[in-house]
Motif scaffolding. Structure first.
Motif, PDB file in Angstrom:
ATOM      1  N   ILE A  75       0.974  -1.269  -0.055  1.00 13.44           N
ATOM      2  CA  ILE A  75      -0.086   0.025  -0.060  1.00 13.44           C
ATOM      3  C   ILE A  75       0.886   1.263   0.125  1.00 13.44           C
ATOM      4  O   ILE A  75       0.544   2.333  -0.639  1.00 13.44           O
ATOM      5  N   ALA A  79       0.784   4.119  -2.965  1.00 13.01           N
ATOM      6  CA  ALA A  79       0.681   5.494  -2.605  1.00 13.01           C
ATOM      7  C   ALA A  79       1.914   6.286  -3.310  1.00 13.01           C
ATOM      8  O   ALA A  79       1.822   7.387  -3.799  1.00 13.01           O
ATOM      9  N   ASP A  80       3.048   5.932  -2.981  1.00 12.51           N
ATOM     10  CA  ASP A  80       4.441   6.577  -3.426  1.00 12.51           C
ATOM     11  C   ASP A  80       4.148   6.634  -5.187  1.00 12.51           C
ATOM     12  O   ASP A  80       4.550   7.730  -5.801  1.00 12.51           O
ATOM     13  N   VAL A  82       1.543   6.705  -6.868  1.00 11.60           N
ATOM     14  CA  VAL A  82       0.591   7.558  -7.023  1.00 11.60           C
ATOM     15  C   VAL A  82       1.172   8.778  -7.111  1.00 11.60           C
ATOM     16  O   VAL A  82       0.972   9.905  -7.899  1.00 11.60           O
ATOM     17  N   VAL A  83       1.825   9.314  -6.147  1.00 14.44           N
ATOM     18  CA  VAL A  83       2.226  10.695  -5.941  1.00 14.44           C
ATOM     19  C   VAL A  83       3.259  11.003  -7.172  1.00 14.44           C
ATOM     20  O   VAL A  83       3.270  11.932  -7.563  1.00 14.44           O
TER      21      VAL A  83
END
Length: 91
Positions: A75, A79-80, A82-83
């Motif tokens: 997860i 998230a990394d 997506v950033v």
């Protein structure tokens, strides 16, 4: 009288900024470093795939604690990623 502009900073053509002088002294190629976003994206995808595989295998084998740890890391990697995609699109 006409004002002349020299580049973005308004400095004369022969002078360089302190940042440019820093890289000319400390870099073997005299070039400033490029962004590491591409490498971070590759590492985020690698971490997502590896941790996802470990999580699925751990749940299938009944190893709940390692599977939960791998899920949390997957997860974080997602998230990394997506950033990084949003930051690269904002260029």
């Amino acid at each position: 009288m006409e004002k002349r502009r020299h580049g973005r900073t308004g400095s004369p053509p022969g002078s360089s900024s302190p940042r440019d002088r820093f890289w000319s002294v400390f870099s073997p190629t005299s070039e400033p470093p490029r962004s590491a976003l591409g490498l971070r994206m590759v590492l985020a995808v690698f971490g997502l795939v590896v941790c996802g595989f470990i999580a699925i295998t751990g749940y299938a084998a009944g190893l709940v604690v390692p599977a939960v740890v791998a899920t949390v890391l997957a997860i974080v990697a997602a998230a990394d990623f997506v950033v990084l995609v949003r930051r690269r699109a904002g260029r």
